[in-house]
Design a protein around this motif. Structure first.
Motif, PDB file in Angstrom:
ATOM      1  N   GLN A  82       0.867  -1.182   0.000  1.00 52.00           N
ATOM      2  CA  GLN A  82       0.000   0.000   0.000  1.00 52.00           C
ATOM      3  C   GLN A  82       0.895   1.221   0.000  1.00 52.00           C
ATOM      4  OE1 GLN A  82      -2.693   1.764  -0.741  1.00 52.00           O
ATOM      5  NE2 GLN A  82      -4.048   0.791   0.742  1.00 52.00           N
ATOM      6  N   PHE A 128       3.378  -1.401   4.073  1.00 51.32           N
ATOM      7  CA  PHE A 128       2.601  -0.162   4.039  1.00 51.32           C
ATOM      8  C   PHE A 128       3.631   0.957   3.961  1.00 51.32           C
ATOM      9  CE2 PHE A 128      -1.745   1.528   5.114  1.00 51.32           C
ATOM     10  CZ  PHE A 128      -1.455   2.839   4.789  1.00 51.32           C
ATOM     11  N   PHE A 150      -5.914  -1.894   5.254  1.00 57.95           N
ATOM     12  CA  PHE A 150      -4.939  -2.534   4.384  1.00 57.95           C
ATOM     13  C   PHE A 150      -4.694  -3.978   4.806  1.00 57.95           C
ATOM     14  CE2 PHE A 150      -0.273  -3.477   3.969  1.00 57.95           C
ATOM     15  CZ  PHE A 150      -0.306  -3.809   2.630  1.00 57.95           C
ATOM     16  N   LEU A 210      -4.361   1.314   8.591  1.00 57.38           N
ATOM     17  CA  LEU A 210      -3.550   0.111   8.566  1.00 57.38           C
ATOM     18  C   LEU A 210      -4.419  -1.145   8.649  1.00 57.38           C
ATOM     19  CD1 LEU A 210      -0.042  -0.188   9.810  1.00 57.38           C
ATOM     20  CD2 LEU A 210      -1.542  -2.096  10.300  1.00 57.38           C
TER      21      LEU A 210
END
Length: 349
Positions: free
Chosen positions: A276, A309, A294, A291
């Motif tokens: 991401q 991430f 994701f 978070l």
């Protein structure tokens, strides 16, 4: 002293002054969009006290130069993403463009100031820039150093190290030789000073390694270049880093079919990887909610074995805790800079 109008004619002079974006706020406060990095054409016009059409004409005449310094035009998916991630936070405060939106970084706004003739604010910015340059060149220096020397902080470190090694430690040696009652305490203090001296020397050596150019990494300005990217360019940059570090089948998803991730790939050892990418302003943070969203996409929809991430900003403490508990690698701004400069991410090995 060079007249301010010289900046209008000389690109080399303009290029030499483009790092002094602090001058903008010294002349007049520059309001930014909620991303903390950009302004629109209308905001540039308001800052300089001219019409938006004057800025558009300037953009047409100097498009290449302005683009090279952070001006970009968003369209299609990039515009939709910017409206969703930035403008939607303050829907009443900013216009919602339909087909395209031109954005200017602070560096691009300073570039405009050096090109815009019919603006008193722009003239003041140019005068301020050249006045600062003149004072910097004519200011006397007590201890001149070669032009290839490193930063002021580096020179201070060297001076402190010299004082410790050539003055303070010998002083302790003399005191130890003449003192009986406090000899043990003095020896301990001397050891502490020598440890500080050692750490400063290590710090000095590390600065040389980090600041010196190397073939396997770009020079300074890594984060500045990323801050000037649009969303798609940032994703492509991360994809390039993945390929550099041995990942294969790297695909930038993009658009509305990404199923919650921006990039998919295989690591060098064949593990399924998803990424991401969030290009946020440095003062913002990735929250635990972002978070967790994701994480659901990475684990449930993509059955990933490695999840990154990557963000141009920090993560909140809660977000970092969740990342640590679930095995997501949080690549914050500092780690992203190191990665872009050549360091490897262990999780990709």
């Amino acid at each position: 002293m060079i007249h301010e109008s010289a900046l209008l004619e000389s690109k080399s002079l303009r290029d030499g002054a483009l790092d002094r974006t602090d001058v903008l706020d010294r002349v007049k406060a520059l309001s930014l969009l909620p991303d903390g990095m950009h302004v629109t054409t209308a905001m540039v016009a308001a800052y300089f006290g001219v019409t938006a059409e004057a800025i558009r004409q300037l953009k047409a005449r100097h498009h290449g130069e302005l683009s090279g310094n952070g001006m970009l035009t968003l369209q299609g998916p990039d515009l939709a993403e910017f409206k969703r991630d930035v403008l939607s936070r303050y829907p009443a405060g900013y216009p919602q463009p339909r087909s395209s939106l031109t954005l200017y970084s602070r560096r691009a706004v300073l570039n405009v100031a050096m090109l815009l003739r019919d603006s008193e604010v722009a003239r003041q910015v140019r005068t301020y820039l050249l006045d600062m340059e003149y004072r910097a060149r004519t200011q006397p220096v007590d201890n001149p150093v070669p032009s290839h020397s490193v930063s002021l902080d580096d020179r201070i470190d060297q001076r402190i190290t010299h004082i410790l090694g050539e003055t303070v430690v010998p002083m302790f040696n003399a005191l130890i030789e003449t003192s009986g009652e406090h000899q043990r305490e003095l020896i301990a203090l001397r050891a502490g000073v020598q440890q500080v001296e050692k750490r400063l020397r290590q710090h000095h050596a590390r600065l040389h390694r980090l600041e010196g150019p190397r073939e396997d990494r770009p020079l300074a300005g890594v984060m500045a270049s990323m801050d000037a990217m649009n969303g798609r360019e940032f994703e492509e940059h991360i994809a390039t880093l993945l390929r550099r570090d041995g990942c294969t089948d790297v695909v930038v998803q993009g658009g509305g079919r990404d199923r919650g991730v921006d990039i998919t790939a295989l690591t060098a050892h064949g593990r399924r990887l998803v990424v991401q990418c969030k290009r946020f302003a440095p003062h913002l943070s990735i929250t635990s909610a972002e978070l967790q969203k994701f994480l659901g996409a990475a684990k449930v929809l993509h059955d990933s074995e490695v999840a990154l991430f990557v963000a141009t900003c920090p993560f909140t403490r809660d977000a970092l805790n969740i990342a640590a508990e679930t095995g997501v690698t949080a690549v914050h701004r500092g780690l992203l800079e190191e990665w872009s400069a050549g360091a490897a991410l262990p999780v990709l090995g």
